[in-house]
Design a protein around this motif. Structure first.
Motif, mmCIF file in Angstrom:
data_model
loop_
_atom_site.group_PDB
_atom_site.id
_atom_site.type_symbol
_atom_site.label_atom_id
_atom_site.label_comp_id
_atom_site.label_asym_id
_atom_site.label_seq_id
_atom_site.Cartn_x
_atom_site.Cartn_y
_atom_site.Cartn_z
ATOM 1 N N ASP A 44 0.820 -1.210 0.000
ATOM 2 C CA ASP A 44 0.000 0.000 0.000
ATOM 3 C C ASP A 44 0.857 1.264 0.000
ATOM 4 O OD1 ASP A 44 -2.339 -1.411 -0.078
ATOM 5 O OD2 ASP A 44 -2.722 -1.305 2.072
ATOM 6 N N THR A 59 1.687 1.740 -3.649
ATOM 7 C CA THR A 59 0.549 2.125 -4.491
ATOM 8 C C THR A 59 0.166 3.590 -4.261
ATOM 9 O OG1 THR A 59 -1.050 1.297 -2.856
ATOM 10 C CG2 THR A 59 -0.365 -0.223 -4.585
ATOM 11 N N GLN A 93 1.528 6.178 -6.605
ATOM 12 C CA GLN A 93 1.028 6.283 -7.975
ATOM 13 C C GLN A 93 -0.183 7.208 -8.106
ATOM 14 O OE1 GLN A 93 1.022 2.470 -10.288
ATOM 15 N NE2 GLN A 93 1.556 1.543 -8.328
ATOM 16 N N THR A 102 -3.018 8.332 -11.556
ATOM 17 C CA THR A 102 -4.304 7.657 -11.702
ATOM 18 C C THR A 102 -5.329 8.551 -12.394
ATOM 19 O OG1 THR A 102 -4.961 8.348 -9.475
ATOM 20 C CG2 THR A 102 -3.907 6.201 -9.692
ATOM 21 N N GLU A 149 -7.022 -0.243 -10.795
ATOM 22 C CA GLU A 149 -6.557 -0.702 -9.480
ATOM 23 C C GLU A 149 -5.631 -1.897 -9.613
ATOM 24 O OE1 GLU A 149 -9.169 -2.574 -6.198
ATOM 25 O OE2 GLU A 149 -9.264 -0.403 -5.850
ATOM 26 N N ILE A 154 -2.292 -0.760 -11.011
ATOM 27 C CA ILE A 154 -1.504 -0.111 -9.962
ATOM 28 C C ILE A 154 -0.837 -1.158 -9.073
ATOM 29 C CG2 ILE A 154 -1.711 1.237 -7.830
ATOM 30 C CD1 ILE A 154 -3.863 2.902 -9.279
ATOM 31 N N ARG A 155 -1.589 -2.210 -8.732
ATOM 32 C CA ARG A 155 -1.040 -3.263 -7.874
ATOM 33 C C ARG A 155 0.120 -3.979 -8.558
ATOM 34 N NH1 ARG A 155 -0.871 -8.461 -6.659
ATOM 35 N NH2 ARG A 155 -1.824 -9.025 -8.650
ATOM 36 N N LYS A 161 2.072 -2.820 -10.935
ATOM 37 C CA LYS A 161 3.201 -1.899 -11.019
ATOM 38 C C LYS A 161 3.919 -1.826 -9.676
ATOM 39 C CE LYS A 161 5.839 1.405 -12.634
ATOM 40 N NZ LYS A 161 6.889 1.160 -13.653
ATOM 41 N N ALA A 162 3.155 -1.774 -8.593
ATOM 42 C CA ALA A 162 3.759 -1.720 -7.255
ATOM 43 C C ALA A 162 4.570 -2.980 -6.978
ATOM 44 C CB ALA A 162 2.668 -1.542 -6.198
ATOM 45 N N ARG A 208 8.487 3.806 -3.422
ATOM 46 C CA ARG A 208 7.318 4.690 -3.454
ATOM 47 C C ARG A 208 7.573 5.900 -4.353
ATOM 48 N NH1 ARG A 208 5.321 7.258 2.077
ATOM 49 N NH2 ARG A 208 7.240 8.421 1.748
ATOM 50 N N ALA A 252 7.265 4.983 -7.903
ATOM 51 C CA ALA A 252 5.878 4.732 -8.309
ATOM 52 C C ALA A 252 5.257 5.935 -8.998
ATOM 53 C CB ALA A 252 5.041 4.328 -7.098
#
Length: 257
Positions: free
Chosen positions: A96, A99, A102, A106, A124, A127-128, A130-131, A163, A166
């Motif tokens: 988290d 994420t 990012q 978004t 969503e 994003i997950r 990519k993280a 982070r 991201a």
């Protein structure tokens, strides 16, 4: 040229933190900003990212003037940073924390989130994924469900870098990322910076660990009492007498020889 810092001066009342500092960072390089404590290095990062307005001078990123922009808008242009003091969300999971980085990329709005639209769910998941890629890059993919506060110090440093990555920066500012690290953690950091460079992300680095700086940087500038006293390759800086006397010192010079 990715970053141009031109004639930056910064006063805090009667204190002159920076005086007419100028340097340029080329695309794809690791550029170091070094100097004694209180030399103005972090103040320069704060000016570049518009946390502090300069008293005089201008900052340009990819020929776009950053001076006067809001910090969150600067992040959207492709400039992101870490801080001397770790600023994670300790009670959030490792995944988290990444994420969150990012958010500036978004597209789904509030209502898409409320109604869980197909587009929002797809974003969503993107994003997950990519993280998770970034956690793998920094060596933390086995800790995705751990709370950030439970990570070891060096791992927290790497999480903060993940982070920052991201936000999809093209220029990453790292403020003393090796501070407090042991030898193994510092070596891991060196390898991570090399990986970031391979991703064609330009890095501006503040660091006091001189063996790391000399090994990882292509060029560097040296600040002392808010003024730039030298700029050049690691070899040129190591052999600059003014830098040796102001910062490196005889003992450090012998260690780097």
């Amino acid at each position: 040229m990715v970053l141009e810092v031109k004639g930056i001066t910064k006063h805090f009342g009667g204190i002159q933190a920076l005086t007419d500092v100028t340097f340029q960072v080329e695309k794809g390089e690791v550029f170091g900003l070094i100097g004694p404590n209180g030399a103005g290095k972090t103040t320069m990062f704060n000016v570049i990212t518009s946390m502090f307005p300069p008293t005089a001078g201008e900052v340009k990123f990819s020929n776009r003037t950053l001076t006067g922009m809001k910090p969150h808008d600067i992040t959207k242009t492709g400039v992101c940073r870490t801080f001397q003091n770790i600023r994670l969300f300790p009670e959030m999971t490792v995944l988290d924390n990444v994420t969150v980085g990012q958010h500036c990329r978004t597209k789904s709005g509030v209502w898409a989130g409320v109604f869980k639209t197909k587009a929002q769910k797809q974003e969503e998941e993107k994003i997950r994924l990519k993280a998770m890629e970034l956690l793998q890059l920094v060596g933390l993919d086995d800790y995705e469900d751990s709370f950030a506060e439970n990570l070891a110090y060096g791992q927290q440093r790497r999480l903060e870098i993940a982070r920052a990555l991201a936000s999809e920066p093209t220029l990453l500012l790292l403020d003393e990322p090796a501070a407090g690290m042991n030898e193994k953690e510092t070596n891991d950091l060196f390898e991570l910076i090399q990986k970031i460079k391979e991703l064609e992300i330009t890095v501006l680095l503040i660091e006091h660990d001189m063996p790391l700086v000399m090994k990882v940087c292509d060029r560097m500038a040296v600040l002392n009492f808010g003024k730039k006293i030298a700029e050049g390759t690691p070899e040129e800086i190591k052999n600059n007498q003014e830098v040796v006397e102001a910062y490196l010192g005889r003992e450090e010079e012998e260690e780097l020889a």
